[in-house]
Design an enzyme around this catalytic site. Structure first.
Site, PDB file in Angstrom:
ATOM      1  N   MET A 183      40.704 -75.184 -97.643  1.00 45.96           N
ATOM      2  CA  MET A 183      39.396 -74.470 -97.379  1.00 45.96           C
ATOM      3  C   MET A 183      39.016 -73.598 -98.515  1.00 45.96           C
ATOM      4  O   MET A 183      39.587 -73.212 -99.460  1.00 45.96           O
ATOM      5  CB  MET A 183      39.261 -73.446 -96.252  1.00 45.96           C
ATOM      6  CG  MET A 183      39.632 -74.302 -95.118  1.00 45.96           C
ATOM      7  SD  MET A 183      38.294 -75.361 -94.574  1.00 45.96           S
ATOM      8  CE  MET A 183      38.379 -75.716 -92.949  1.00 45.96           C
ATOM      9  N   CYS A 184      37.558 -73.097 -98.608  1.00 45.27           N
ATOM     10  CA  CYS A 184      37.030 -72.427 -99.758  1.00 45.27           C
ATOM     11  C   CYS A 184      36.209 -71.580 -99.257  1.00 45.27           C
ATOM     12  O   CYS A 184      36.168 -71.276 -97.973  1.00 45.27           O
ATOM     13  CB  CYS A 184      36.237 -73.462-100.569  1.00 45.27           C
ATOM     14  SG  CYS A 184      37.049 -74.952-100.884  1.00 45.27           S
ATOM     15  N   GLN A 185      35.659 -70.498 -99.969  1.00 47.79           N
ATOM     16  CA  GLN A 185      34.488 -69.600 -99.758  1.00 47.79           C
ATOM     17  C   GLN A 185      33.393 -69.828-100.425  1.00 47.79           C
ATOM     18  O   GLN A 185      33.078 -70.161-101.723  1.00 47.79           O
ATOM     19  CB  GLN A 185      35.012 -68.408 -99.594  1.00 47.79           C
ATOM     20  CG  GLN A 185      36.109 -68.004 -98.686  1.00 47.79           C
ATOM     21  CD  GLN A 185      36.408 -66.619 -98.208  1.00 47.79           C
ATOM     22  OE1 GLN A 185      35.554 -65.552 -98.544  1.00 47.79           O
ATOM     23  NE2 GLN A 185      37.413 -66.164 -97.731  1.00 47.79           N
ATOM     24  N   HIS A 231      31.267 -70.419-105.545  1.00 47.87           N
ATOM     25  CA  HIS A 231      32.320 -71.016-104.660  1.00 47.87           C
ATOM     26  C   HIS A 231      33.588 -70.708-105.350  1.00 47.87           C
ATOM     27  O   HIS A 231      33.899 -70.668-106.448  1.00 47.87           O
ATOM     28  CB  HIS A 231      32.020 -72.574-104.660  1.00 47.87           C
ATOM     29  CG  HIS A 231      32.954 -73.338-103.959  1.00 47.87           C
ATOM     30  ND1 HIS A 231      34.265 -73.779-104.430  1.00 47.87           N
ATOM     31  CD2 HIS A 231      32.901 -74.000-102.852  1.00 47.87           C
ATOM     32  CE1 HIS A 231      34.739 -74.448-103.553  1.00 47.87           C
ATOM     33  NE2 HIS A 231      34.112 -74.592-102.508  1.00 47.87           N
ATOM     34  N   ASN A 255      32.223 -75.674 -97.976  1.00 44.93           N
ATOM     35  CA  ASN A 255      33.218 -75.151 -97.526  1.00 44.93           C
ATOM     36  C   ASN A 255      33.755 -76.066 -96.096  1.00 44.93           C
ATOM     37  O   ASN A 255      32.768 -75.970 -95.330  1.00 44.93           O
ATOM     38  CB  ASN A 255      33.084 -73.521 -96.919  1.00 44.93           C
ATOM     39  CG  ASN A 255      33.958 -73.044 -95.806  1.00 44.93           C
ATOM     40  OD1 ASN A 255      33.437 -72.953 -94.873  1.00 44.93           O
ATOM     41  ND2 ASN A 255      35.380 -73.127 -96.189  1.00 44.93           N
TER      42      ASN A 255
END
Lengths: 282, 282
Positions: free
Chosen positions: B1-3, B77, B108
């Site tokens: 996952m990312c932000q 990101h 995301n």
């Protein structure tokens, strides 16, 4: 007018030495201070830094001078505005994606009355003659090859036809890369050299800096540098002949052709040919 | 996952305060250290910085933290790789030109079995589900509007139809901008707030930093901030509802819709509708 710097290498190499000298021309040894840009390929993707500040003052240029980004294909540009405002959207190099690769283009020169019909597939974001030429050039590649990626030699052959048509509108010196190879073309001014084993020392013209490449390279390294005006005082720079096109891969020229000269010579022999080809150009 | 981090403003604003807190999550307060990227619009053009180093270690991120670039639309990101290698070509945000504007997209979430048919007009450079979703989304916009640029409201309506189709493949929280407006969508997690007159002080969660915005703003300023997890401890962040789409312009939401929820509810009432719509999706 502007100045161009290109680098094509056999192994990932940093451009800090050349860029240090080149970026001096953005206000110190010359007056190309209306923005700068530099693109570093990593395989098919590209790191692009552009700024509408000069390469002398821009903190982004400062980062590039001090942070050695290694790449096999680099294109840089310092701008002295002739057409288009000094805005980010008019700063070279320009980038577009085609066939799942980024393409980078930077131009030195001026094109007049160059308003080709574009398909809409590539649309200029700014209002320079240069970005218009880039969009036209990519449009023409898509027209020839559709959505199937051609080989380097096929691209070269297509550019041999497309570039002289654009060059009829003025000065057209450019560097173009898709991360695979670096295509270059000059109607008036561009120089190149290859550094390879056995490496020697090189001394910049624009700054009191010398690097002994034999100390920082291996036998596998090979680097082609393309630039508007020679960057070093003790190396032999080859001038492009008017209309010369060269594609570099793995740090050396792999194909060269004289396009515009041949074309003008053909046209001089047969004026009818000129009329037909020009009418057909867009 | 990312932000994700997005900013949309009434006047050009720098993002250094928010980015300082956000980038701590790339290795210090969280482990999103597999690359970072940030895009700053200036009108239709965009300055894009990407690095496959973490936003804590990258010298490019350090430049962004210390060099206040003013912009009305910013998307950033930080990546924790789930699909695709840690390479430059897989680093968000992704950029493409359409209708003479750059478009920026960051995602995301995770999409599974998402292999839509693409026309070839936009081709992924890397191999992430996210870039595939971006290319599909732009393809769908071109399919609807051809080469005539639509209005913000027309784009919103199109995205309302396209986004839920992609979201059927997994988690799909994104920020998208063309420099005119910032489009956002969340199936699981995204928060937003608007800072406007009378401004107050805000204190970061990830770093011991407080800024009193009343001291550094004018009555004309207004800023919308969009982020995966709230960035400040003393402000009220609005969570997106599942399937909520919001478009921001001039620092405030101008249109909001609940897409996925409405769609799932409709489908729950009429399973036949689900079969038809899904079959029709690519």
């Amino acid at each position: 007018m502007c100045q161009l710097l290109g680098m094509n290498c056999a192994t990932p190499t940093d451009i800090t030495f050349s860029f240090k000298g080149f970026s001096q021309r953005a206000g110190i040894t010359s007056d190309h201070s209306d923005g700068f840009g530099i693109a570093f390929f990593e395989d098919k993707a590209c790191r692009l830094f552009v700024d509408n500040q000069s390469a002398v003052e821009s903190p982004i240029a400062e980062l590039v001078r001090n942070f050695p980004i290694k790449s096999r294909n680099v294109i840089s540009h310092i701008r002295k505005a002739t057409q288009g405002k000094i805005t980010l959207e008019n700063s070279h190099p320009f980038m577009r994606e085609l066939w799942g690769r980024q393409w980078i283009f930077a131009h030195n020169g001026d094109l007049h009355h160059f308003n080709p019909r574009l398909t809409g597939r590539f649309v200029p974001v700014g209002n320079t003659d240069s970005e218009r030429a880039f969009c036209y050039l990519l449009d023409q590649l898509v027209e020839r090859f559709g959505y199937t990626e051609p080989s380097i030699h096929q691209i070269f052959t297509a550019l041999e036809q497309i570039a002289p048509r654009i060059a009829e509108h003025g000065t057209f010196n450019y560097c173009l890369s898709n991360g695979q190879a670096l295509y270059s073309y000059a109607t008036t001014k561009l120089h190149w050299l290859v550094r390879e084993h056995p490496f020697k020392a090189a001394r910049l013209i624009d700054l009191d800096v010398e690097v002994d490449f034999s100390q920082v390279t291996t036998a596998k390294d090979r680097v082609a540098v393309i630039t508007t005006e020679p960057l070093t005082q003790n190396e032999v720079w080859m001038p492009y002949q008017p209309g010369e096109m060269i594609v570099f891969q793995d740090g050396r020229p792999i194909k060269q052709a004289l396009t515009r000269v041949e074309r003008l010579e053909r046209e001089a022999l047969n004026p009818e040919l000129k009329r037909i080809t020009r009418a057909d150009q867009y």
